[in-house]
Write an enzyme that holds these catalytic residues in place. Structure first.
Site, short mmCIF file in Angstrom:
data_model
loop_
_atom_site.label_atom_id
_atom_site.label_comp_id
_atom_site.label_asym_id
_atom_site.label_seq_id
_atom_site.Cartn_x
_atom_site.Cartn_y
_atom_site.Cartn_z
N ASP A 10 0.86 -1.17 0.00
CA ASP A 10 0.00 0.00 0.00
C ASP A 10 0.91 1.24 0.00
O ASP A 10 2.09 1.15 0.36
CB ASP A 10 -0.88 -0.02 1.25
N ASP A 12 -0.27 5.08 0.79
CA ASP A 12 -0.58 6.12 1.77
C ASP A 12 -0.60 5.55 3.19
O ASP A 12 -1.38 4.66 3.51
CB ASP A 12 -1.93 6.76 1.46
#
Length: 227
Positions: A10, A12
């Site tokens: 991922d 953010d």
């Protein structure tokens, strides 16, 4: 015994410290349409796609233009990201270790392509991702399994042989649903413990050797470090 085939990161809040920027952007747009963002809004903001957060703001304010809210959120977030997004602790070291050991890795984000490209061209410009996936690259994004399934398909490997590294409840749910091995490194929101999830307080605790053991053990374990 399953062997580690790829690591799916991922973006953010996991590799770059952008969740706070997303919160600031959402607070700005929420205030503009008459809503003060509080901790009660966090489940609809942290780790959520732009469309999901826009839909939430529409629900709580009665603002009729969901597309306009989504566009304003994207612009406000983009403006902040363009100023620079610092890496999370341990991210650079782990990415370098994966590169040195020849373990392929990719970026799987729920952010729009414009934001992903800005971060990958800035804070992560030195990182040799095999590819990047954004919210624009699958029909459904997180918390649906589509992004992680698409990433495993691009690598041509089983989902269970991939470690998905996530920081949010929606991201972890997406990776779980796809059948990935899930490593959770929480940032702004707690992520519930579930069978098959492993937790680390920081990427500083995570090693390639630990990830390999974690996959081989079917997701059993408490942390993905050396111990």
């Amino acid at each position: 015994m399953t062997e580690l085939a790829a690591v799916l990161f991922d973006m953010d809040g996991t590799l770059v410290d952008t969740e706070v920027l997303w919160w600031e952007a959402t607070a700005e747009i929420a205030a503009r349409i008459g809503h003060r963002l509080t901790d009660a809004d966090a489940p609809e903001v942290v780790g959520r796609a732009v469309g999901d957060t826009a839909a939430h703001l529409v629900r709580v304010t009665g603002e009729p233009d969901a597309d306009g809210v989504a566009a304003d959120l994207t612009a406000a977030f983009q403006e902040r990201v363009d100023r620079g997004a610092p890496l999370r602790p341990g991210a650079d070291r782990l990415l370098a270790e994966l590169t040195a050991e020849g373990v392929p890795f990719a970026l799987v984000s729920a952010s729009p392509r414009s934001v992903v490209d800005s971060v990958v061209g800035g804070a992560l410009a030195h990182v040799p991702f095999a590819f990047t996936l954004s919210a624009d690259d699958t029909v459904r994004t997180k918390p649906h399994p589509d992004p992680y399934r698409a990433a495993a398909r691009r690598f041509g490997v089983p989902e269970a042989a991939c470690v998905a590294v996530e920081d949010s409840p929606d991201g972890a749910a997406s990776a779980d649903a796809a059948g990935c091995t899930v490593l959770v490194v929480p940032s702004m929101m707690p992520v519930p413990a579930r069978p098959g999830r492993i937790f680390a307080e920081s990427l500083e605790e995570v090693s390639v050797a630990g990830l390999r053991r974690y996959v081989a053990g079917g997701g059993e374990g408490r942390a993905a470090g050396d111990g």
